[in-house]
Design an enzyme around this catalytic site. Structure first.
Site, PDB file in Angstrom:
ATOM      1  N   SER A  54      16.963 -11.161  16.394  1.00  0.00           N
ATOM      2  CA  SER A  54      17.253 -11.860  15.245  1.00  0.00           C
ATOM      3  C   SER A  54      15.927 -11.980  14.277  1.00  0.00           C
ATOM      4  CB  SER A  54      17.670 -13.376  15.739  1.00  0.00           C
ATOM      5  OG  SER A  54      16.381 -13.997  16.316  1.00  0.00           O
ATOM      6  N   SER A 176       0.542 -14.429  12.051  1.00  0.00           N
ATOM      7  CA  SER A 176       1.071 -15.579  11.522  1.00  0.00           C
ATOM      8  C   SER A 176      -0.111 -15.987  10.435  1.00  0.00           C
ATOM      9  CB  SER A 176       1.552 -16.835  12.301  1.00  0.00           C
ATOM     10  OG  SER A 176       1.788 -17.879  11.492  1.00  0.00           O
ATOM     11  N   TYR A 202       0.632 -21.828  19.441  1.00  0.00           N
ATOM     12  CA  TYR A 202       1.258 -20.816  18.574  1.00  0.00           C
ATOM     13  C   TYR A 202       0.143 -20.029  17.889  1.00  0.00           C
ATOM     14  CZ  TYR A 202       4.361 -17.616  15.896  1.00  0.00           C
ATOM     15  OH  TYR A 202       5.111 -16.570  15.150  1.00  0.00           O
ATOM     16  N   LYS A 206      -2.049 -16.382  17.675  1.00  0.00           N
ATOM     17  CA  LYS A 206      -1.972 -15.407  16.631  1.00  0.00           C
ATOM     18  C   LYS A 206      -3.371 -15.074  16.245  1.00  0.00           C
ATOM     19  CE  LYS A 206       2.509 -15.089  16.835  1.00  0.00           C
ATOM     20  NZ  LYS A 206       2.994 -13.639  17.067  1.00  0.00           N
ATOM     21  N   THR A 237      13.791 -17.779   9.087  1.00  0.00           N
ATOM     22  CA  THR A 237      14.263 -17.091  10.243  1.00  0.00           C
ATOM     23  C   THR A 237      14.871 -18.147  11.204  1.00  0.00           C
ATOM     24  OG1 THR A 237      12.335 -16.959  11.538  1.00  0.00           O
ATOM     25  CG2 THR A 237      12.528 -15.215   9.883  1.00  0.00           C
TER      26      THR A 237
END
Length: 316
Positions: A54, A176, A202, A206, A237
């Site tokens: 996706s 990111s 997260y 990154k 997204t």
């Protein structure tokens, strides 16, 4: 790129809102001197995209297949992967796509997947997770570290013979912009001693991807492999909508499409000649790895982190 355009581009980048939004992408696109990669730029080549079920991964897979590549959609969930494959083929019936299962957080899954590949020209590490609570894999590693750093490192190491075949292989790490606010957590890569927050975990991993990129470029240069990290800006997204609902609600009108967020990854994979290895990219331009004070790590800490990761995956 003219001096005035460079200044505008830098201003957009530093203001974040301007540079990461759909408007930043569309303004910059008008100034790109070389245009898009040529039609058929990836004819005869094999590309692997992790997390291609996706969002950005699906858009990257579609973009690479549109340039002629055979694209392997490496997904954790086969059913969702089949849905992505069907969506891409609905738009491009002749797309050369292969679906394969690979869980980037599990070494056995990675090894089984890598063993099926004899040639890889492009490897895009896009798979991502953002757990609300600290979670460990079966191997005892924190999940975001395992998925964003250890898994991609292990998969690339296993694929070095397949990447060597082309002489111009490209490895791309999807990072990111959130990493700019994080220091390198070389002393606590597994998030064992600090209070866990999903979004921070997260962004920390990154940051690790971006700091390790120059060292990985050196490590794999003799194999003819270039290494790039990049960030997509703010893209609309399913992952963003599900993991960051408040951010998604507040920034909705500013968000890029998945294809716009995927653009730089496709460009890095297909443009000729290959862009310089070891750099961090956004909207087809090399960007600084550090903007905020106190976020530039000592080189020794980056080497220490790489050593920890290589030990964790059983490779030196």
């Amino acid at each position: 790129m003219g001096s005035v355009t460079k200044v505008l581009d830098t201003v957009l980048d530093r203001t974040v809102l301007g540079g990461y939004s759909r408007w930043g992408y569309r303004l910059r696109r008008r100034q790109w001197p070389d245009g898009d990669p040529a039609a058929g730029a990836l004819d005869g080549r094999v590309a692997v995209v992790t997390g291609a079920n996706s969002g950005l991964g699906e858009a990257i897979a579609a973009g690479l297949s549109g340039l002629g590549a055979t694209v392997v959609l490496a997904v954790r969930n086969r059913e969702r992967g089949e849905q992505a494959l069907a969506r891409i083929r609905a738009e491009a019936p002749d797309a050369d796509l292969v679906l394969a299962e690979c869980d980037l957080s599990e070494p056995d899954s990675i090894r089984a997947f890598a063993a099926t590949l004899e040639r890889v020209d492009v490897l895009v590490h896009n798979a991502g997770v953002l757990p609300a609570e600290r979670t460990e894999t079966a191997g005892g590693h924190e999940l975001t570290l395992a998925t964003h750093v250890l898994g991609p490192l292990l998969l690339t190491e296993l694929l070095r013979p397949a990447l060597r075949v082309t002489g111009d292989a490209r490895v791309i790490l999807m990072s990111s912009g959130g990493m700019y606010a994080q220091r390198l957590a070389a002393d606590d890569p597994e998030y064992r001693s600090s209070t866990y927050r999903g979004a921070a975990a997260y962004a920390r991993t990154k940051r690790m991807q971006v700091e390790l990129t120059p060292l990985l470029a050196e490590r794999w240069a003799a194999d003819g492999v270039s290494v790039h990290s990049m960030h997509p800006g703010w893209a609309d997204t399913p992952g963003v909508a599900g993991s960051l609902p408040t951010f998604h609600r507040l920034t909705g009108p500013l968000l890029r499409t998945s294809a716009e967020g995927a653009d730089t990854a496709v460009w890095l994979a297909a443009t000729a000649p290959a862009p310089p290895s070891g750099r961090f990219w956004h909207d087809r331009r090399s960007r600084p790895r550090h903007v905020l004070p106190g976020t530039r790590p000592a080189r020794a800490d980056v080497h220490r982190l790489l050593g920890y990761c290589l030990d964790a995956i059983g490779t030196r």
